[in-house]
Design an enzyme around this catalytic site. Sequence first.
Site, PDB file in Angstrom:
ATOM      1  N   CYS A  54      11.202   0.668   2.376  1.00 50.54           N
ATOM      2  CA  CYS A  54      10.632   0.535   3.724  1.00 50.54           C
ATOM      3  C   CYS A  54       9.111   0.520   3.733  1.00 50.54           C
ATOM      4  CB  CYS A  54      11.146   1.649   4.631  1.00 50.54           C
ATOM      5  SG  CYS A  54      10.532   3.303   4.192  1.00 50.54           S
ATOM      6  N   CYS A 106      13.350   6.824   5.001  1.00 45.00           N
ATOM      7  CA  CYS A 106      14.646   6.247   4.625  1.00 45.00           C
ATOM      8  C   CYS A 106      15.267   7.150   3.563  1.00 45.00           C
ATOM      9  CB  CYS A 106      14.496   4.807   4.132  1.00 45.00           C
ATOM     10  SG  CYS A 106      13.691   4.630   2.519  1.00 45.00           S
ATOM     11  N   ASP A 149     -10.773  -6.590 -18.834  1.00 44.10           N
ATOM     12  CA  ASP A 149     -11.317  -6.031 -17.595  1.00 44.10           C
ATOM     13  C   ASP A 149     -11.561  -4.529 -17.774  1.00 44.10           C
ATOM     14  OD1 ASP A 149     -11.910  -5.204 -15.037  1.00 44.10           O
ATOM     15  OD2 ASP A 149     -10.048  -5.905 -14.134  1.00 44.10           O
ATOM     16  N   CYS A 154      11.224   9.530   0.336  1.00 43.96           N
ATOM     17  CA  CYS A 154      10.651   8.809   1.476  1.00 43.96           C
ATOM     18  C   CYS A 154      11.095   9.491   2.764  1.00 43.96           C
ATOM     19  CB  CYS A 154      11.120   7.356   1.474  1.00 43.96           C
ATOM     20  SG  CYS A 154      10.493   6.414   2.892  1.00 43.96           S
TER      21      CYS A 154
END
Length: 447
Positions: A209, A231, A356, A228
């Site tokens: 979600c 959910c 990088d 979570c």
Amino acid sequence: MSLRSSFATTVGKTSRWFLQTFFKGGSSLPGKIALAIDPNVLDQLAKDYHIIVITGTNGKTLTTALTVNVLKQEFGEVLTNTTGANMLQGIVSTFLSGKKNKNGKNFAVLEIDEASLSKVTEFLTPELFVFTNIFRDQMDRYGEIYTTYKLIVDGAKKAPQATILMNGDLPIFNSVETVNPRKYYGFNHQLDEEISAHYNTDGVLCPHCHHILKYKMITYSNLGKYYCPHCNFKRPDLDYQLTEIKETTNTSAKFKIDEDDYSIEVGGLYNVYNALAATSVAEYYNISPEKIRKGLAYDEKVFGRQEIIDINGKKCTLMLVKNPVGLNQVIDTMKMSPFNFSLVALLNANYADGIDVSWIWDSQLEELAEMDIPKVISGGERKDDMTLRLKVAGINEDILTEVNELKQVIEEIKSAPTEHVYILATYTAVLNLRKELTQQGFIKEAN
């Protein structure tokens, strides 16, 4: 074995003996030669092995070493790619070096780069995969963490009967269904409390979600007992769990896994995870706690992983760093040191390091400024970037020295005001430094 495979194996083994005897090298060339004679030679070389593949961002090398040492206690010699050669020709070379055990239990534990896994499983059929973790690392090679996870899931599904043993504390490992059966290991050593991850942490969005995950416990970064609040997404039940941490120092740790006592002779919470992964493999194969304990007692430092080198009486601890999460864990380990120390930071940006270098800005180098460090040396091919980052982190310019050459780094170490020195270095910087130290006689060449 077919005549062609037999000939390829004989030529490959002969070339390996010749290269090792006269040139002390050649980790991949014998495999390349054998493949040129028979492209399917690996099918024959590997057919009698129980194959375990270990992959992930951090911890592959030590987890592999610990797993090998534990399995040896039960099954005898274990084949492994100690040179780190994990492309096809390197894997063939590894199996060319194998010697079968008389007991018929032949194990191969292979450390495989995340991007290489799918290529390797075209030719090998592992029976167990170990996923250590996925963190942002070398984005020029791997991309974001979800791209990296897809790479290793796609590699594993080529051996769909193989179990994936994965770090249950990491949300991404529970984000998608897999064709492979799964088992989980993780930490269950603290009472529940409501806690959130640091705001600068990757991988804390619910994959279902997209709300921010909450935690009942966090070990570091986004690892822990997550859930979570919007959910039903949460950490899965753990099949293997660490139930108590008794002691952690900069050089060791004592803990309980599934109610049995264990210890390792390497520091840092991140290395306890590596020990937990190795122990979980051992429990998967029903190895007794006594033999696991003996295997974890392995105290030979792995290349660049808290390797201690004496440089004119200075005790130098070499620490490989390559991404923000790993560097932060190294800093946390250094903070536990019961002694004063000087610091060397070597930054390269070759393909094997990750081109990088922006990741150094996402690490918690500011914590170094809170320590009483009397001397800091910056070097490597990207020394200017490292020097700037250290200055921004709050390191006083009066104690900061930037050097151009590794020979000069070593001379600066010799004159350090402390007996102990921590050397933080990226992969090729570790290679280059060890080569220079070997040439100067501070590291003995392997026979």
